[in-house]
Design an enzyme around this catalytic site. Sequence first.
Site, PDB file in Angstrom:
ATOM      1  CB  CYS A  75      -0.914  -0.029   1.231  1.00 20.53           C
ATOM      2  SG  CYS A  75      -1.812   1.496   1.551  1.00 20.53           S
ATOM      3  CB  CYS A  78       0.353   1.662   4.141  1.00 16.09           C
ATOM      4  SG  CYS A  78      -1.389   1.182   4.102  1.00 16.09           S
TER       5      CYS A  78
END
Length: 151
Positions: A75, A78
């Site tokens: 991600c 993230c």
Amino acid sequence: MTENSLQSAKLKLTCLTCGTINAFPAARLADGPKCSSCGDALADGKVAEIGLAELEKAARNDSLPLLADLWAPWCGPCRMMAPEFASAAKTLKSRARFVKLDTDRHADAAVRYAIRGIPALLLFDQGRERNRHAGAMRASQITAWVAQNID
């Protein structure tokens, strides 16, 4: 809270390394308490990588609020938020603890907490989930969001 009641108040923190629940005087929090079993730091302003069992135990038992970042290595947002999350952890060192949980390695956590998007921040306090936020934030936003939800 008076100075005497602060000195006599006890805090409980779960060691995020070995799982031992430690109790110590609240007045000693700034001294860097260590686990009575393994000696690891309990509130050092660092982000700990944990699994679902450790998250649930700490969320249920700890006196300090616990902020969990549910994330995944693939991600982009993230990964971009990781240094911001670490910076916020240092800023809030004596007010909250910060943990990360990889939802790829611990898919049961995403199911347990009904995570539909990552990064997902879950704030636990007094044994309950107090609030959650989906999406990346800067350190100042994380700090303000936590302070707003625990004060």
